[in-house]
Structure formats: C-alpha cells, structure tokens
Design a protein around this motif. Sequence first.
Motif, mmCIF file in Angstrom:
data_model
loop_
_atom_site.group_PDB
_atom_site.id
_atom_site.type_symbol
_atom_site.label_atom_id
_atom_site.label_comp_id
_atom_site.label_asym_id
_atom_site.label_seq_id
_atom_site.Cartn_x
_atom_site.Cartn_y
_atom_site.Cartn_z
ATOM 1 N N THR A 1 0.812 -1.217 0.000
ATOM 2 C CA THR A 1 0.000 0.000 0.000
ATOM 3 C C THR A 1 0.845 1.266 0.000
ATOM 4 O O THR A 1 0.324 2.358 0.154
ATOM 5 N N HIS A 2 2.159 1.123 -0.186
ATOM 6 C CA HIS A 2 3.038 2.290 -0.174
ATOM 7 C C HIS A 2 3.035 2.998 -1.529
ATOM 8 O O HIS A 2 2.713 2.400 -2.553
ATOM 9 N N GLN A 3 3.377 4.286 -1.490
ATOM 10 C CA GLN A 3 3.335 5.107 -2.710
ATOM 11 C C GLN A 3 4.213 6.334 -2.512
ATOM 12 O O GLN A 3 4.063 7.047 -1.525
ATOM 13 N N ALA A 4 5.138 6.569 -3.432
ATOM 14 C CA ALA A 4 5.873 7.835 -3.419
ATOM 15 C C ALA A 4 4.898 8.953 -3.796
ATOM 16 O O ALA A 4 3.922 8.724 -4.518
ATOM 17 N N ALA A 5 5.150 10.160 -3.295
ATOM 18 C CA ALA A 5 4.322 11.295 -3.698
ATOM 19 C C ALA A 5 4.552 11.560 -5.180
ATOM 20 O O ALA A 5 5.672 11.390 -5.681
#
Length: 163
Positions: A65-69
């Motif tokens: 569920t991680h995501q870079a901006a």
Amino acid sequence: MLAVPARADSEVADAQAAIVTRGEFFKVEDMHFGMVIPSAVAGVVTLAPTGVRTATGGVTLVGNTHQAAEFGGRRPGNSNNPLSISVGSNTIQLTGPGAPMTVSLFRGNVNPNQVLTTVPRNFQVTGQSNGAFELRVGATLNVNANQAPGTYSGTWSITVDFQ
C-alpha cells in the motif's frame, strides 16, 4: 438442491482528469509509507522516488500500500530547463495514537540525486518536449521502538520555481 438467490452489489468510484497549462504544478498522489510492523527495536523505512520501499532495524514491511508522492507540471516553455525545488521543512512529524514519528531526507527523481531541502536548488527533472514533467518524491520514516498501532499522518510542502 438448495437455490441461492442472485445478489447484486454496486460501488461508486471517482474518475479524474487534469488539464495542465504552462507554468503549473499540482499534486497527483500523496506519499504513503504503507503498513509496517514495529518491534522492541527502532527501525527505518525508506521510500524511494521510484516507489521501492526498504526497511532496516526493527521494522517489518507488510503489503503493497506504499506510494511515493507524485506531482505533475508543465514548464512555461517547450523545454527541459532546470526546476528550482525546495521543501517547506527538512523534517516533519507523523502523529497518531502513539509517539510521533519523524520523516526526513526527502528525495525526488531529480538530477543531481540529492536530498531536497528548504534551500531552493536547481534540479533537472526529465520531461517531455512540450514542457510536461512528473516529479516523484520519497523520504525516510523513523519508526520508534514499540510504536503504538494505528494510522499516523502529517503534512509537508514542496515548492517548484520554473526557470
């Protein structure tokens, strides 16, 4: 034979589009460090601008569920001139049900590959011939030993000055 009645269900979803004019910069996605499991030992989660997430110390990464901006923009002209980029603070605090956690070392998909700071610096961000570009930013999250479970959040800012 048992007859099971048919059942219908529906959901509502969003659809979005962004029309970008010259000299504009906007947020596409927030930064998400995703789910982590703390331990009795402090740890660090590093989220690269590419979206790759790693951990050191006493944290375990869970799920995807991680995501870079992500940000998008379009330079005033049809060029790939450098962008002057700075962040509002070199560190921020994520707050939630337990002790705050520190986020620092903001990094973008920029050249040279240096930490973004409160001091504006010129960076090359690869773009298209019409001036459009995508800026992705990751950072480092310090997870405390025995961090309380729950959702933690904080805000940060980034400024892009067009050359």
